[in-house]
Design an enzyme around this catalytic site. Sequence first.
Site, PDB file in Angstrom:
ATOM      1  N   HIS A  77      17.050  49.734  -3.341  1.00 22.00           N
ATOM      2  CA  HIS A  77      15.934  49.646  -4.285  1.00 22.00           C
ATOM      3  C   HIS A  77      16.185  50.643  -5.415  1.00 22.00           C
ATOM      4  O   HIS A  77      16.245  51.844  -5.186  1.00 22.00           O
ATOM      5  CB  HIS A  77      14.601  49.968  -3.590  1.00 22.00           C
ATOM      6  N   TYR A 206       3.163  51.182  -4.471  1.00 24.02           N
ATOM      7  CA  TYR A 206       2.226  52.211  -4.020  1.00 24.02           C
ATOM      8  C   TYR A 206       0.992  52.084  -4.904  1.00 24.02           C
ATOM      9  O   TYR A 206       1.093  52.244  -6.123  1.00 24.02           O
ATOM     10  CB  TYR A 206       2.818  53.607  -4.203  1.00 24.02           C
ATOM     11  N   PRO A 298       3.291  60.221   5.559  1.00 23.24           N
ATOM     12  CA  PRO A 298       4.333  59.234   5.238  1.00 23.24           C
ATOM     13  C   PRO A 298       4.396  58.808   3.763  1.00 23.24           C
ATOM     14  O   PRO A 298       5.300  58.073   3.388  1.00 23.24           O
ATOM     15  CB  PRO A 298       3.961  58.040   6.121  1.00 23.24           C
ATOM     16  N   LYS A 302       9.438  60.781   3.486  1.00 23.89           N
ATOM     17  CA  LYS A 302      10.393  61.882   3.637  1.00 23.89           C
ATOM     18  C   LYS A 302      10.786  62.194   5.088  1.00 23.89           C
ATOM     19  O   LYS A 302      11.769  62.909   5.310  1.00 23.89           O
ATOM     20  CB  LYS A 302       9.803  63.165   3.019  1.00 23.89           C
ATOM     21  N   TYR A 403      11.330  61.564  -5.005  1.00 22.41           N
ATOM     22  CA  TYR A 403      11.305  60.423  -4.076  1.00 22.41           C
ATOM     23  C   TYR A 403      12.705  60.085  -3.586  1.00 22.41           C
ATOM     24  O   TYR A 403      12.909  59.749  -2.416  1.00 22.41           O
ATOM     25  CB  TYR A 403      10.669  59.212  -4.778  1.00 22.41           C
TER      26      TYR A 403
END
Length: 408
Positions: A77, A206, A298, A302, A403
């Site tokens: 991704h 998200y 979550p 990580k 991220y």
Amino acid sequence: MTAHTTRVDVGIVGGGPAGLMTALLLKRRGISAAVIETRTKDTIHHTQRAGILEAATVSMLVDAEVGSRVLTEGHEHEGTVLSFDGEQHRIDFQALVGRSVWLYPQNEVFFDLANAWEREGGEIHWAVTDTQVHGIETTSPRISFTDAHAQARSIEADLIIGTDGSRSMCRRLIPEEVRTDHFISYPFAWFGILCEAPPTAPELIYANSELGFALISQRNETVQRMYFQCDPDTDPDSWSEDAIFDHIQQVLGTEGGVQLKRGPIIDKTVLPFRSYVCDPLSHGRLALAGDAGHTVPPTGAKGLNLAFADVRVLIPCVEEFITELRADAPGHEGEAAETPESLRRYSRTALDRVWKAQNFSYWATNLLHRQPDENPFTHRRRRGEFDAITGSVHGQAYFADSYTGWSD
Ligand code: PHB
């Protein structure tokens, strides 16, 4: 019954991804290890966990030669989508920081590692009971347990590594006067589902709205993973399939937003949220890695990545310690042992990254979730924060850099 005893350089308590990766990498450096685990291999393989791997995590799997399923079955991704009140912004990881993440479920990471360790003849005991760790403040630490065939066993080692997860028993062996438990809880949890449907979107979404958080993740062409914010006491059976999908659709926005792909729900779970750090991560002849030493919510994906980052730091420190030990004249059994400098350095170095990841996970959680006592100011202020991230290349780069796991 007399205990069956084996002798290795390193005894590992916990056969999840952190423990198995440690065992394999130690073996590659000529350091012997044995692993024990309370659950069965099948139980761990079928327990749903998060699915995002940083590039550095993928490299470790490839370098450890555990098979290339992550590359053939995982999906790269190059970005992710942040959605606020139905408005979407893509964060382009590749353009911003030149790194991607991979979608490959942790339970498959576990399966690949466990198969590799077993294939190579590594010692592992599944479904053990009565685990005890003895003598971590001495030169001869030892693990005792009962194996799945009711045989009493003992593993003698020079060092014990605790990778026994967020409810770690190893962690409690660090005396209270030297251990600080940093802990916060959150007033919400995640409701996670697996459903039989095609992917809703090419990348993860998200999302935040006045209803709170939702995450659209994926598994493969026919099964998807999704989450939404809920009360920690929620009974998973109190939500019908329609109510779940209607709620997630509302968080994504109903007009012009993403259209959720629905399908039969095959798994429902409520996941608690907490942030925890154990300081230090080493004491005497014990070192902790992964969830045993720290837990993150979550949101930032990580958990496993941080466990593997621990392992990257830990392996050379263990090698240094074992090399020094082999060069020294043999000591006496059970002599008092200080924490070796190499393991102190492991703790210091690993904790620096742990706190960076704690901060990112905490920050992303607060950016994307609704607090129970929220008023219109809070939601509107969050919108300001969201715009500051998505509306500037610097804000986007902060998100992308964190991220995807920083540059090591
Ligand atoms: C998942 O796919 O399970 C997943 C992905 C990203 C997260 C958490 C969980 O941040």
